[in-house]
Design an enzyme around this catalytic site. Structure first.
Site, PDB file in Angstrom:
ATOM      1  N   GLU A  75       0.740  -1.761   0.528  1.00 50.52           N
ATOM      2  CA  GLU A  75       0.148   0.182   0.167  1.00 50.52           C
ATOM      3  C   GLU A  75       0.521   1.460   0.241  1.00 50.52           C
ATOM      4  OE1 GLU A  75      -4.244   0.655   1.378  1.00 50.52           O
ATOM      5  OE2 GLU A  75      -3.157   0.883  -0.601  1.00 50.52           O
ATOM      6  N   THR A  81      -5.649   9.511  -2.922  1.00 45.77           N
ATOM      7  CA  THR A  81      -5.618   8.948  -1.252  1.00 45.77           C
ATOM      8  C   THR A  81      -4.516  10.291  -1.384  1.00 45.77           C
ATOM      9  OG1 THR A  81      -5.613   6.506  -2.037  1.00 45.77           O
ATOM     10  CG2 THR A  81      -5.139   7.546   0.458  1.00 45.77           C
TER      11      THR A  81
END
Length: 293
Positions: free
Chosen positions: A120, A168
């Site tokens: 991630e 994000t």
């Protein structure tokens, strides 16, 4: 050769910023791995053109490096990138489970959560586990520095995804650096309520527990039509509505009999705001699963 399906996820759930996550039963990524001398990546499916195939920049490629498990990796994207539904986490989770099984490494599920979180970091810049934990473990997850707790639940959910993009990194950039004590106390109460709701499979408690006054309002400003969509969902019977992860997807909890109406109302509200959208009628689902050997 081995294939794993890993589900989309929703992180935060309003009151659990960087802590709560939940697995959705749809959509999902499907990742196929095959032993190789060096890692290569091939991507197809939703938004594939935006996903790097350089193993050093791809979540699945980073996972292969962390596990010392080189492979040819094919990622069939069911979870659109920059959706707020854990797209990069689904690929990382599927790759971690697949490569661990392919090479018979024998890691625990919690070990694989930590490995997938490193994947991630290739996208978000930080190794957060709030999406990869539910994608691997399933259910409702609580991520702490000292471990992860998973709770089985079957609460009905609707994830409505508009055809807009919120990165994000941008969504993290608008998060306030401080909060009033009253808002902190309110968030703690909501988080406790939501956790109790998941434990009891109670959509009303889960919905009440989504209410949060610090992070959610800041991120909501990045989503065209957010207030109208939330109002429409509530009018249709949603017990609670919040931003899914970093957005732009919006997550609603509801009773089973209201799920279809809530989904339709959210899509229609986005369309009235001039934004195309689709809704996934889901529930808290299972984690990553091997589907073919």
């Amino acid at each position: 050769m081995l294939t794993v399906r890993a589900p989309a996820t929703s992180a935060n759930l309003g009151s659990g910023f960087d802590v709560f996550g939940v697995a959705l039963d749809r959509p999902a990524d499907v990742v196929t791995v095959e032993r190789a001398e060096e890692t290569t990546i091939e991507v197809s499916g939703a938004g594939a053109q935006y996903i790097p195939e350089d193993p050093a920049k791809n979540t699945a490629g980073v996972v292969a490096r962390e596990l010392d498990a080189p492979a040819h990796i094919h990622i069939d994207k069911g979870v659109r990138p920059s959706s707020g539904l854990g797209s990069s986490a689904a690929s990382a989770a599927a790759a971690a489970v697949a490569l661990d099984a392919l090479y018979e490494r024998g890691h625990t599920a919690e070990d694989l959560v930590r490995v997938a979180a490193e994947g991630e970091a290739a996208v978000s810049g930080e190794a957060h586990a709030d999406n990869v934990a539910p994608s691997i473990l399933g259910g409702f997850t609580i991520v702490r520095d000292d471990g992860v707790l998973s709770i089985d639940a079957t609460v009905p959910l609707v994830a409505c995804l508009p055809e807009i993009v919120v990165s994000t990194r941008d969504a993290r950039g608008v998060v306030p650096r401080s909060a009033e004590m009253a808002d902190v106390v309110h968030t703690v109460g909501s988080a406790a309520t939501l956790t109790a709701g998941m434990q009891r499979d109670d959509p009303a408690l889960v919905g009440r527990g989504m209410d949060e006054r610090v992070v959610t309002p800041a991120r909501a400003r990045l989503i065209d039509g957010y207030d109208d969509v939330c109002a429409a969902a509530a009018d249709a019977g949603a017990t609670g509505v919040t931003v899914s992860g970093a957005g732009p997807a919006i997550l609603a909890a509801c009773h089973p009999s209201r799920q279809r109406a809530v989904a339709s109302a959210m899509v229609e509200a986005f369309e009235e705001a001039g934004v195309d959208a689709r809704a996934y009628r889901s529930s808290v689902g299972r984690g990553a699963e091997i589907i073919e050997r």
